[in-house]
Design an enzyme around this catalytic site. Structure first.
Site: not given
Length: 343
Positions: A60, A62, A94, A172, A180, A194, A210, A214, A272
């Site tokens: 971690h 610390e 920690c 669209a 695009w 993502r 499409d 992903l 998405e």
């Protein structure tokens, strides 16, 4: 005239906590389901060391700064964005590392909402005679850890809805084409979204039209090891040959899906689309942040597809009202981050 003033110590604390927050971003796509935490250690002679939480099972923040400081940690002040843990998990507490190192003061951004900590870390440090200051840079830390705070407080993941549209609000054209709308730079930026998410949700229609993978591309983790790809969720059925596999095929209430993902330790979900899925999430009021990429393009009519499909507000007073938390230029596009309420 009496009034409050900011002392040099307080200003210094705020500045060093800001450095700890900046350092925490290095762990954003490494630490989950643990929180992405940053720490700065300042020795008694003024030398500073920085660290952040590594992958689950590793140090971690610390422990990382103490390791880097070595014997110089004795008598030091440690600035940490989140309350140090006081329990055994994959790593030792920690608090033990801070106590054993002999630090004299710990400055904490916020108390950890996780039930296993929730003040126990602060109590352990104070019981060991360490001076603890809590709440320095609190607003900055809360904004950074919003997804973690929501998950630990509610058991549900933080939901980010990503939208890409023309300036006149079309996602669209009338023939259904949408690739695009935004620039390559905006699409690259979306891969960072993502990378910071533990699951991605799309509709079966998007998979059919499409055939997306992903996956995260073009993003390198801070430690050079392979990125852990997010869970992929399709609302409906995906053809066996679809590129999205392996994925979860889900049919049911969105609220149940979020509860299930929360149980899987999913801290952040990225939605998405497409427009139908985006509209469902929006109308059910389960989006925590909207990320909208606006391209400098106009469809010039009303026959294209809107970013949110379905029925909208019937009156202006019923329109969704959020707050802009970030506005930035990405390539030739503009990225708008819109959130609810106050952090």
């Amino acid at each position: 005239m009496a009034g409050s003033t900011t002392t040099d110590v307080e200003r210094n604390d705020e500045a060093l906590m800001a450095r700890a927050v900046a350092r925490a971003w290095h762990s954003r796509n490494l630490a989950p389901p643990n929180p992405w935490v940053g720490a700065v250690l300042v020795t008694s002679s003024g030398v500073t060391f920085e660290g952040s939480t590594r992958r689950p099972g590793r140090a971690h923040a610390e422990a990382e700064v103490i390791r880097r400081a070595g014997g110089m940690a004795r008598g030091a002040t440690v600035y940490v964005t989140l309350e140090p843990c006081a329990h055994y998990g994959r790593t030792p507490p920690c608090t033990d590392a801070l106590i054993d190192a002999g630090v004299s003061r710990v400055v904490v951004g916020i108390v950890d909402p996780d039930g296993q900590v929730a003040g126990a870390g602060i109590a352990a440090l104070e019981a060991a005679g360490i001076d603890v200051t809590v709440g320095v840079g609190e607003a900055l830390v809360r904004e950074q850890l919003e997804p973690y705070i929501k998950h630990r407080s509610t058991g549900l993941p933080y939901v980010v809805l990503k939208l890409a549209a023309t300036v006149d609000g079309q996602t669209a054209a009338s023939d259904g084409s949408s690739q695009w709308i935004t620039s390559e730079a905006a699409r690259a930026d979306a891969h960072h979204l993502r990378a910071n998410s533990d699951a991605i949700v799309v509709g079966a229609g998007t998979v059919r039209d499409d055939n997306p993978r992903l996956t995260v591309r073009g993003v390198e983790p801070g430690d050079g090891e392979p990125l852990v790809q997010p869970i992929r969720v399709v609302l409906g059925k995906a053809d066996k040959s679809a590129a999205v596999h392996p994925c979860i095929e889900y049919q049911g209430e969105l609220s149940d899906l979020l509860a299930d993902l929360g149980d899987r330790n999913v801290i952040q979900v990225l939605v998405e689309g497409g427009a139908n899925v985006a509209g469902q999430f929006h109308r059910q009021g389960i989006v925590d942040r909207y990320v909208v990429y606006l391209a400098p393009a106009l469809m010039g009519g009303s026959d294209g597809r809107p970013v949110l499909d379905g029925l909208g507000a019937s009156a202006i007073d019923d329109a969704f009202r959020g707050r802009f938390v970030a506005v930035q230029t990405v390539g030739s596009d503009i990225r708008l981050d819109i959130a609810l309420g106050v952090v």
